[in-house]
Design an enzyme around this catalytic site. Structure first.
Site, short mmCIF file in Angstrom:
data_model
loop_
_atom_site.label_atom_id
_atom_site.label_comp_id
_atom_site.label_asym_id
_atom_site.label_seq_id
_atom_site.Cartn_x
_atom_site.Cartn_y
_atom_site.Cartn_z
N GLY A 1 63.04 62.99 62.76
CA GLY A 1 63.79 64.37 62.50
C GLY A 1 65.07 64.21 61.95
O GLY A 1 65.28 64.94 60.82
N CYS A 2 65.66 63.28 62.43
CA CYS A 2 67.05 63.21 62.17
C CYS A 2 67.36 62.38 60.67
O CYS A 2 68.09 62.80 59.96
CB CYS A 2 67.81 62.13 63.14
SG CYS A 2 67.83 63.01 64.98
N THR A 3 66.42 61.69 60.31
CA THR A 3 66.28 60.99 59.02
C THR A 3 65.93 62.02 58.03
O THR A 3 66.80 62.13 57.04
CB THR A 3 65.26 59.74 59.12
OG1 THR A 3 65.65 59.07 60.02
CG2 THR A 3 65.24 59.27 57.65
#
Length: 153
Positions: A44-46
């Site tokens: 998700g952060c990527t």
């Protein structure tokens, strides 16, 4: 207490992915998108970071500087930035004091275990240091479009 539109954004000084001190005050007179993410180089952060990277020129044209903040170390932030060619500063909030000031350091649970971590959130801060918009629990896909819309792009 969650920040609201018109709240004064809490000031911070954190080290970026190159180890350089970056302060919110450095951007006085400019709009800043401060976004908090749980952990570098996770799916998700990527997705969120790459979407902001890809919208960077539009954000820049709208007068918005992007700062990503997570509790990762400077080294972890550097590896993440380099791996995905991120074109904005990633800041290391290792003691999570900044996350606490923005009320995004929260109790979470996974598989029956509770722990504290970052609630994915974004804040568009105006030239005057006040919050233009605050998005708590924002999805990775919505970060760039919502920031652009709030910035009038």
């Amino acid at each position: 207490m969650q920040l609201q539109k018109g709240s004064l954004a809490p000031l911070f000084t954190l080290k970026d992915h190159d180890g350089k001190a970056v302060s919110l005050q450095d951007f006085k007179g400019r709009k800043v998108l401060v976004y908090f993410y749980p952990k570098a180089d996770t799916p998700g952060c990527t997705k969120q970071a790459c979407a902001l990277r890809d919208a960077w020129q539009q954000l820049k044209d709208a007068g918005v500087t992007v700062l990503g903040i997570s509790p990762d170390t400077v080294a972890q932030q550097k590896k993440f930035a380099d791996k995905f060619g991120l074109n904005f500063a990633l800041l290391a909030d290792e003691d999570h004091a900044t996350a606490e000031a923005y009320d995004v350091w929260v109790e979470k649970s996974m598989y029956g275990k509770t722990y504290f971590g970052v609630l994915r959130s974004s804040f568009l801060i105006g030239e005057d240091g006040k919050v233009i918009e605050a998005w708590y629990k924002i999805s990775p896909e919505d970060t760039a479009p919502k920031a652009l819309a709030a910035a009038g792009a």
